[in-house]
Design an enzyme around this catalytic site. Structure first.
Site, PDB file in Angstrom:
ATOM      1  N   HIS A   1      47.845  34.150  40.577  1.00  0.00           N
ATOM      2  CA  HIS A   1      46.705  33.950  39.673  1.00  0.00           C
ATOM      3  C   HIS A   1      46.706  32.596  38.985  1.00  0.00           C
ATOM      4  CE1 HIS A   1      47.713  38.333  39.745  1.00  0.00           C
ATOM      5  NE2 HIS A   1      46.457  38.375  40.115  1.00  0.00           N
TER       6      HIS A   1
ATOM      7  N   HIS B   1      42.071  37.889  31.663  1.00  0.00           N
ATOM      8  CA  HIS B   1      42.565  37.911  33.046  1.00  0.00           C
ATOM      9  C   HIS B   1      43.524  36.739  33.228  1.00  0.00           C
ATOM     10  CE1 HIS B   1      42.628  37.575  37.443  1.00  0.00           C
ATOM     11  NE2 HIS B   1      42.229  38.837  37.458  1.00  0.00           N
TER      12      HIS B   1
ATOM     13  N   GLU C   1      44.120  34.758  35.593  1.00  0.00           N
ATOM     14  CA  GLU C   1      43.528  33.555  36.196  1.00  0.00           C
ATOM     15  C   GLU C   1      42.763  32.743  35.153  1.00  0.00           C
ATOM     16  OE1 GLU C   1      40.106  32.233  39.301  1.00  0.00           O
ATOM     17  OE2 GLU C   1      41.163  34.088  39.829  1.00  0.00           O
TER      18      GLU C   1
ATOM     19  N   SER D   1      43.013  44.922  39.181  1.00  0.00           N
ATOM     20  CA  SER D   1      42.527  43.896  40.099  1.00  0.00           C
ATOM     21  C   SER D   1      41.048  43.633  39.874  1.00  0.00           C
ATOM     22  CB  SER D   1      42.770  44.348  41.546  1.00  0.00           C
ATOM     23  OG  SER D   1      41.992  43.596  42.447  1.00  0.00           O
ATOM     24  N   SER D   2      40.727  42.419  39.445  1.00  0.00           N
ATOM     25  CA  SER D   2      39.329  42.058  39.171  1.00  0.00           C
ATOM     26  C   SER D   2      38.484  42.184  40.430  1.00  0.00           C
ATOM     27  CB  SER D   2      39.265  40.626  38.630  1.00  0.00           C
ATOM     28  OG  SER D   2      37.929  40.192  38.524  1.00  0.00           O
ATOM     29  N   ASN D   3      38.967  41.643  41.552  1.00  0.00           N
ATOM     30  CA  ASN D   3      38.130  41.657  42.759  1.00  0.00           C
ATOM     31  C   ASN D   3      37.898  43.081  43.258  1.00  0.00           C
ATOM     32  OD1 ASN D   3      39.717  42.099  45.523  1.00  0.00           O
ATOM     33  ND2 ASN D   3      41.093  40.971  44.158  1.00  0.00           N
TER      34      ASN D   3
ATOM     35  N   SER E   1      44.221  42.365  47.185  1.00  0.00           N
ATOM     36  CA  SER E   1      45.670  42.498  46.996  1.00  0.00           C
ATOM     37  C   SER E   1      46.190  43.863  47.456  1.00  0.00           C
ATOM     38  CB  SER E   1      46.035  42.243  45.534  1.00  0.00           C
ATOM     39  OG  SER E   1      45.161  42.920  44.661  1.00  0.00           O
TER      40      SER E   1
END
Length: 323
Positions: free
Chosen positions: A81, A131, A133, A230-232, A275
Protein backbone atom coordinates in the site's frame (compact mmCIF):
# COMPACT_ATOMS: atom_id res chain seq x y z
CA UNK A 1 -31.83 -39.14 -1.99
CA UNK A 2 -33.00 -35.55 -2.45
CA UNK A 3 -32.15 -34.09 -5.86
CA UNK A 4 -29.88 -31.08 -5.60
CA UNK A 5 -31.02 -27.90 -7.38
CA UNK A 6 -29.03 -26.78 -10.40
CA UNK A 7 -26.80 -23.68 -10.15
CA UNK A 8 -25.02 -21.84 -12.97
CA UNK A 9 -21.85 -20.16 -11.67
CA UNK A 10 -20.48 -17.33 -13.80
CA UNK A 11 -16.85 -16.60 -12.91
CA UNK A 12 -15.59 -13.07 -13.49
CA UNK A 13 -12.28 -12.72 -15.29
CA UNK A 14 -10.05 -10.95 -14.48
CA UNK A 15 -10.36 -11.55 -10.73
CA UNK A 16 -8.05 -12.08 -7.77
CA UNK A 17 -4.36 -11.25 -7.52
CA UNK A 18 -3.04 -8.26 -9.44
CA UNK A 19 0.60 -7.73 -10.41
CA UNK A 20 1.28 -5.45 -7.41
CA UNK A 21 -0.06 -7.97 -4.89
CA UNK A 22 1.75 -10.83 -6.61
CA UNK A 23 5.02 -8.87 -6.43
CA UNK A 24 4.56 -7.94 -2.74
CA UNK A 25 3.93 -11.55 -1.66
CA UNK A 26 6.87 -12.72 -3.79
CA UNK A 27 9.16 -10.18 -2.07
CA UNK A 28 8.32 -11.59 1.38
CA UNK A 29 8.65 -15.22 0.21
CA UNK A 30 11.98 -14.62 -1.58
CA UNK A 31 13.33 -12.65 1.42
CA UNK A 32 12.47 -15.62 3.68
CA UNK A 33 14.18 -17.95 1.21
CA UNK A 34 17.33 -15.80 0.95
CA UNK A 35 17.74 -14.52 4.52
CA UNK A 36 15.74 -17.03 6.58
CA UNK A 37 13.18 -16.23 9.28
CA UNK A 38 12.27 -13.84 10.67
CA UNK A 39 11.41 -11.34 7.95
CA UNK A 40 9.56 -8.38 9.47
CA UNK A 41 6.66 -6.83 7.54
CA UNK A 42 5.30 -3.40 8.40
CA UNK A 43 1.50 -3.57 8.15
CA UNK A 44 -0.36 -6.43 6.41
CA UNK A 45 1.57 -7.00 3.16
CA UNK A 46 -1.82 -7.09 1.39
CA UNK A 47 -5.32 -6.93 2.86
CA UNK A 48 -6.04 -10.64 3.07
CA UNK A 49 -6.00 -12.63 6.32
CA UNK A 50 -5.41 -15.96 4.54
CA UNK A 51 -2.32 -14.61 2.73
CA UNK A 52 -0.97 -13.01 5.93
CA UNK A 53 -1.47 -16.22 7.95
CA UNK A 54 0.29 -18.23 5.22
CA UNK A 55 3.32 -15.92 5.34
CA UNK A 56 3.35 -16.00 9.16
CA UNK A 57 3.56 -19.79 9.00
CA UNK A 58 6.67 -19.43 6.81
CA UNK A 59 8.37 -17.06 9.30
CA UNK A 60 7.12 -13.55 8.49
CA UNK A 61 6.48 -11.34 11.54
CA UNK A 62 3.88 -8.59 11.02
CA UNK A 63 4.07 -5.30 12.91
CA UNK A 64 2.19 -2.02 12.58
CA UNK A 65 5.16 0.26 13.33
CA UNK A 66 8.95 -0.03 13.09
CA UNK A 67 9.42 0.55 16.84
CA UNK A 68 7.88 -2.90 17.44
CA UNK A 69 10.90 -4.47 15.72
CA UNK A 70 13.90 -5.33 17.95
CA UNK A 71 17.41 -4.34 16.88
CA UNK A 72 18.02 -6.75 14.03
CA UNK A 73 19.79 -7.40 10.75
CA UNK A 74 16.71 -9.22 9.46
CA UNK A 75 14.97 -7.66 6.45
CA UNK A 76 12.01 -5.35 6.96
CA UNK A 77 9.40 -5.24 4.17
CA UNK A 78 7.06 -2.29 3.56
CA UNK A 79 3.57 -3.30 2.42
CA UNK A 80 2.11 -3.00 -1.09
CA UNK A 81 0.00 0.00 0.00
CA UNK A 82 3.00 2.31 0.33
CA UNK A 83 4.32 4.22 3.34
CA UNK A 84 4.88 7.87 4.33
CA UNK A 85 8.41 9.22 3.67
CA UNK A 86 9.02 9.22 7.42
CA UNK A 87 9.03 5.39 7.48
CA UNK A 88 12.08 4.69 5.26
CA UNK A 89 13.79 7.70 6.91
CA UNK A 90 13.20 6.09 10.33
CA UNK A 91 14.41 2.71 9.03
CA UNK A 92 17.63 4.31 7.70
CA UNK A 93 18.25 6.10 11.01
CA UNK A 94 18.05 2.70 12.75
CA UNK A 95 20.32 1.02 10.15
CA UNK A 96 17.55 -1.37 9.12
CA UNK A 97 17.81 -3.40 5.94
CA UNK A 98 14.48 -2.75 4.24
CA UNK A 99 12.75 -3.90 1.08
CA UNK A 100 9.98 -1.76 -0.38
CA UNK A 101 7.03 -3.80 -1.67
CA UNK A 102 4.97 -0.70 -2.54
CA UNK A 103 2.98 -1.38 -5.70
CA UNK A 104 4.63 0.52 -8.60
CA UNK A 105 1.23 2.01 -9.47
CA UNK A 106 0.99 3.47 -5.95
CA UNK A 107 4.58 4.76 -6.29
CA UNK A 108 3.45 6.48 -9.53
CA UNK A 109 0.84 8.42 -7.49
CA UNK A 110 3.54 9.37 -4.94
CA UNK A 111 5.74 10.71 -7.75
CA UNK A 112 2.83 12.67 -9.26
CA UNK A 113 1.91 14.24 -5.90
CA UNK A 114 5.54 15.24 -5.30
CA UNK A 115 5.83 16.71 -8.83
CA UNK A 116 2.68 18.79 -8.35
CA UNK A 117 3.99 20.03 -5.00
CA UNK A 118 7.34 21.05 -6.51
CA UNK A 119 5.47 22.92 -9.26
CA UNK A 120 3.62 24.93 -6.61
CA UNK A 121 0.23 23.24 -6.93
CA UNK A 122 -2.23 22.83 -4.08
CA UNK A 123 -3.02 19.10 -4.05
CA UNK A 124 -6.31 17.28 -3.65
CA UNK A 125 -6.25 13.53 -2.99
CA UNK A 126 -9.45 11.60 -3.79
CA UNK A 127 -9.54 8.63 -1.44
CA UNK A 128 -10.75 7.06 1.80
CA UNK A 129 -9.59 8.49 5.14
CA UNK A 130 -7.48 6.08 7.19
CA UNK A 131 -6.65 3.72 4.32
CA UNK A 132 -2.91 2.88 4.41
CA UNK A 133 -2.50 3.94 0.78
CA UNK A 134 -3.96 7.37 1.57
CA UNK A 135 -1.76 7.70 4.67
CA UNK A 136 1.27 6.79 2.52
CA UNK A 137 0.43 9.24 -0.26
CA UNK A 138 -0.32 12.14 2.09
CA UNK A 139 2.89 11.28 3.95
CA UNK A 140 5.01 12.02 0.86
CA UNK A 141 4.53 15.74 1.48
CA UNK A 142 4.54 18.17 4.41
CA UNK A 143 1.49 18.19 6.71
CA UNK A 144 -1.25 20.36 5.22
CA UNK A 145 0.01 20.12 1.62
CA UNK A 146 -2.69 17.61 0.63
CA UNK A 147 -6.46 17.92 1.15
CA UNK A 148 -8.41 14.65 1.24
CA UNK A 149 -11.71 14.56 -0.67
CA UNK A 150 -13.92 11.50 -0.14
CA UNK A 151 -17.25 12.45 -1.73
CA UNK A 152 -18.93 14.78 -4.23
CA UNK A 153 -20.18 16.76 -1.20
CA UNK A 154 -16.55 17.22 -0.09
CA UNK A 155 -15.65 18.40 -3.61
CA UNK A 156 -18.48 20.92 -3.56
CA UNK A 157 -17.54 22.23 -0.09
CA UNK A 158 -13.79 22.48 -0.79
CA UNK A 159 -12.30 25.98 -0.79
CA UNK A 160 -8.77 26.10 -2.22
CA UNK A 161 -6.25 28.81 -1.53
CA UNK A 162 -5.99 29.51 -5.28
CA UNK A 163 -8.35 27.80 -7.82
CA UNK A 164 -5.75 28.40 -10.56
CA UNK A 165 -3.03 26.26 -8.94
CA UNK A 166 -4.95 23.08 -8.11
CA UNK A 167 -4.01 19.47 -8.93
CA UNK A 168 -5.57 16.13 -7.99
CA UNK A 169 -4.38 12.56 -7.56
CA UNK A 170 -6.42 9.53 -6.50
CA UNK A 171 -6.15 6.37 -4.47
CA UNK A 172 -5.60 3.41 -6.85
CA UNK A 173 -8.42 1.19 -5.51
CA UNK A 174 -11.49 3.44 -5.76
CA UNK A 175 -14.80 2.95 -7.54
CA UNK A 176 -14.23 4.16 -11.10
CA UNK A 177 -17.77 5.60 -11.30
CA UNK A 178 -17.65 7.36 -7.90
CA UNK A 179 -14.27 8.88 -8.73
CA UNK A 180 -15.52 10.08 -12.12
CA UNK A 181 -18.35 11.94 -10.34
CA UNK A 182 -15.97 13.54 -7.83
CA UNK A 183 -13.54 14.59 -10.58
CA UNK A 184 -16.46 16.04 -12.60
CA UNK A 185 -17.57 18.07 -9.55
CA UNK A 186 -14.02 19.40 -9.06
CA UNK A 187 -13.60 20.24 -12.77
CA UNK A 188 -16.98 22.01 -12.84
CA UNK A 189 -15.90 24.27 -9.98
CA UNK A 190 -12.20 24.56 -10.89
CA UNK A 191 -11.74 24.23 -14.68
CA UNK A 192 -7.98 24.83 -14.38
CA UNK A 193 -7.41 21.81 -12.08
CA UNK A 194 -4.54 19.55 -13.19
CA UNK A 195 -5.14 15.79 -13.31
CA UNK A 196 -2.82 12.81 -13.70
CA UNK A 197 -1.23 12.18 -17.15
CA UNK A 198 -2.74 8.70 -16.94
CA UNK A 199 -5.60 7.75 -14.63
CA UNK A 200 -4.46 6.84 -11.09
CA UNK A 201 -7.05 4.10 -10.49
CA UNK A 202 -5.05 1.02 -11.34
CA UNK A 203 -5.73 -1.27 -14.30
CA UNK A 204 -6.62 -4.19 -11.99
CA UNK A 205 -9.22 -2.22 -10.03
CA UNK A 206 -10.79 -0.98 -13.29
CA UNK A 207 -10.75 -4.41 -14.94
CA UNK A 208 -12.33 -6.17 -11.94
CA UNK A 209 -15.08 -3.56 -11.73
CA UNK A 210 -15.80 -3.82 -15.49
CA UNK A 211 -16.02 -7.61 -15.19
CA UNK A 212 -18.51 -7.29 -12.32
CA UNK A 213 -20.61 -4.86 -14.41
CA UNK A 214 -20.79 -7.45 -17.21
CA UNK A 215 -21.77 -10.36 -14.92
CA UNK A 216 -23.97 -8.75 -12.22
CA UNK A 217 -27.06 -8.14 -14.43
CA UNK A 218 -27.00 -11.79 -15.58
CA UNK A 219 -27.15 -13.51 -12.15
CA UNK A 220 -29.42 -13.82 -9.10
CA UNK A 221 -26.58 -13.07 -6.66
CA UNK A 222 -22.88 -12.19 -6.54
CA UNK A 223 -20.15 -13.25 -4.15
CA UNK A 224 -16.90 -11.32 -3.98
CA UNK A 225 -14.06 -13.17 -2.27
CA UNK A 226 -11.98 -10.67 -0.34
CA UNK A 227 -11.23 -9.08 3.00
CA UNK A 228 -13.54 -6.50 4.62
CA UNK A 229 -10.36 -4.39 5.04
CA UNK A 230 -9.76 -4.44 1.27
CA UNK A 231 -10.89 -1.24 -0.43
CA UNK A 232 -10.93 -2.73 -3.94
CA UNK A 233 -12.98 -5.75 -2.73
CA UNK A 234 -15.60 -3.54 -1.04
CA UNK A 235 -15.91 -1.49 -4.24
CA UNK A 236 -16.66 -4.69 -6.21
CA UNK A 237 -19.68 -5.40 -4.00
CA UNK A 238 -20.93 -1.83 -4.46
CA UNK A 239 -20.49 -2.06 -8.23
CA UNK A 240 -22.43 -5.38 -8.33
CA UNK A 241 -25.38 -3.86 -6.44
CA UNK A 242 -25.38 -0.76 -8.66
CA UNK A 243 -25.26 -2.93 -11.76
CA UNK A 244 -28.57 -4.57 -10.95
CA UNK A 245 -27.67 -7.58 -8.83
CA UNK A 246 -30.12 -7.84 -5.91
CA UNK A 247 -27.79 -9.76 -3.57
CA UNK A 248 -24.04 -9.09 -3.45
CA UNK A 249 -21.83 -10.00 -0.51
CA UNK A 250 -18.17 -9.97 0.47
CA UNK A 251 -16.73 -13.12 2.06
CA UNK A 252 -13.24 -13.76 3.36
CA UNK A 253 -13.66 -17.46 2.53
CA UNK A 254 -16.31 -20.19 2.19
CA UNK A 255 -16.92 -20.47 5.95
CA UNK A 256 -18.26 -16.87 5.90
CA UNK A 257 -21.07 -17.59 3.43
CA UNK A 258 -24.51 -16.70 4.81
CA UNK A 259 -26.59 -19.50 3.25
CA UNK A 260 -29.86 -17.84 4.25
CA UNK A 261 -29.30 -15.32 1.43
CA UNK A 262 -29.36 -18.01 -1.26
CA UNK A 263 -32.82 -19.60 -1.18
CA UNK A 264 -34.08 -20.14 -4.74
CA UNK A 265 -30.78 -19.43 -6.43
CA UNK A 266 -30.35 -20.52 -10.07
CA UNK A 267 -27.35 -18.37 -11.05
CA UNK A 268 -24.39 -16.96 -9.13
CA UNK A 269 -21.58 -14.59 -10.11
CA UNK A 270 -18.21 -15.02 -8.40
CA UNK A 271 -15.30 -12.60 -8.36
CA UNK A 272 -12.37 -11.85 -6.07
CA UNK A 273 -10.59 -8.71 -4.93
CA UNK A 274 -7.01 -8.02 -6.02
CA UNK A 275 -5.54 -9.45 -2.80
CA UNK A 276 -7.58 -12.69 -2.68
CA UNK A 277 -5.88 -15.94 -3.78
CA UNK A 278 -7.57 -18.21 -6.34
CA UNK A 279 -7.60 -21.09 -3.83
CA UNK A 280 -10.28 -19.19 -1.84
CA UNK A 281 -12.40 -18.75 -4.99
CA UNK A 282 -12.19 -22.51 -5.57
CA UNK A 283 -13.15 -23.08 -1.92
CA UNK A 284 -16.34 -20.99 -2.42
CA UNK A 285 -17.26 -22.87 -5.61
CA UNK A 286 -16.71 -26.20 -3.80
CA UNK A 287 -19.02 -25.05 -0.97
CA UNK A 288 -21.82 -24.35 -3.47
CA UNK A 289 -21.09 -27.66 -5.23
CA UNK A 290 -21.91 -29.47 -1.97
CA UNK A 291 -25.43 -27.97 -2.03
CA UNK A 292 -26.13 -27.61 -5.76
CA UNK A 293 -25.34 -29.36 -9.02
CA UNK A 294 -23.11 -26.68 -10.48
CA UNK A 295 -21.92 -25.72 -13.93
CA UNK A 296 -19.08 -23.19 -14.04
CA UNK A 297 -18.51 -20.80 -16.92
CA UNK A 298 -15.97 -17.95 -17.12
CA UNK A 299 -16.86 -14.55 -18.55
CA UNK A 300 -13.68 -12.75 -19.61
CA UNK A 301 -13.82 -9.00 -20.18
CA UNK A 302 -10.07 -8.23 -20.30
CA UNK A 303 -6.72 -10.00 -20.52
CA UNK A 304 -4.00 -9.15 -17.99
CA UNK A 305 -0.33 -9.87 -18.62
CA UNK A 306 1.35 -7.19 -16.50
CA UNK A 307 4.24 -8.12 -14.19
CA UNK A 308 6.41 -5.84 -12.05
CA UNK A 309 10.11 -6.21 -11.28
CA UNK A 310 11.10 -7.22 -7.78
CA UNK A 311 14.01 -5.53 -5.91
CA UNK A 312 17.42 -6.25 -7.43
CA UNK A 313 18.77 -8.01 -4.31
CA UNK A 314 16.14 -10.76 -4.75
CA UNK A 315 16.30 -11.18 -8.53
CA UNK A 316 18.81 -14.04 -8.53
CA UNK A 317 16.36 -16.09 -6.45
CA UNK A 318 13.43 -15.09 -8.65
CA UNK A 319 15.30 -16.36 -11.72
CA UNK A 320 16.01 -19.68 -9.98
CA UNK A 321 12.42 -20.15 -8.78
CA UNK A 322 11.11 -19.45 -12.31
CA UNK A 323 13.17 -22.32 -13.79
Amino acid sequence: MEKRPHLDILLCAPRGFCAGVDRAIQIVELALQKYGAPVYVRHAIVHNKYVVEGLKAKGAVFVEELDEIPETEAPVVFSAHGVPKSVPADAKSRNMFFLDATCPLVSKVHVEASRHFEEGHEIVLIGHAGHPEVIGTMGQLPVGAVTLIETVADANAFNPKDPETLAFVTQTTLSVDDTREIVAALRARFPAINGPHKEDICYATTNRQESIKAVAPLVDAMIVVGSPHSSNSQRLVEVALRSGCKVATLVDRASDIDWSLYGNLTSLGVSAGASAPESLVEEVIDAFAERYTVTVETKTTAEENIAFNIPRVLRDLEANSAR
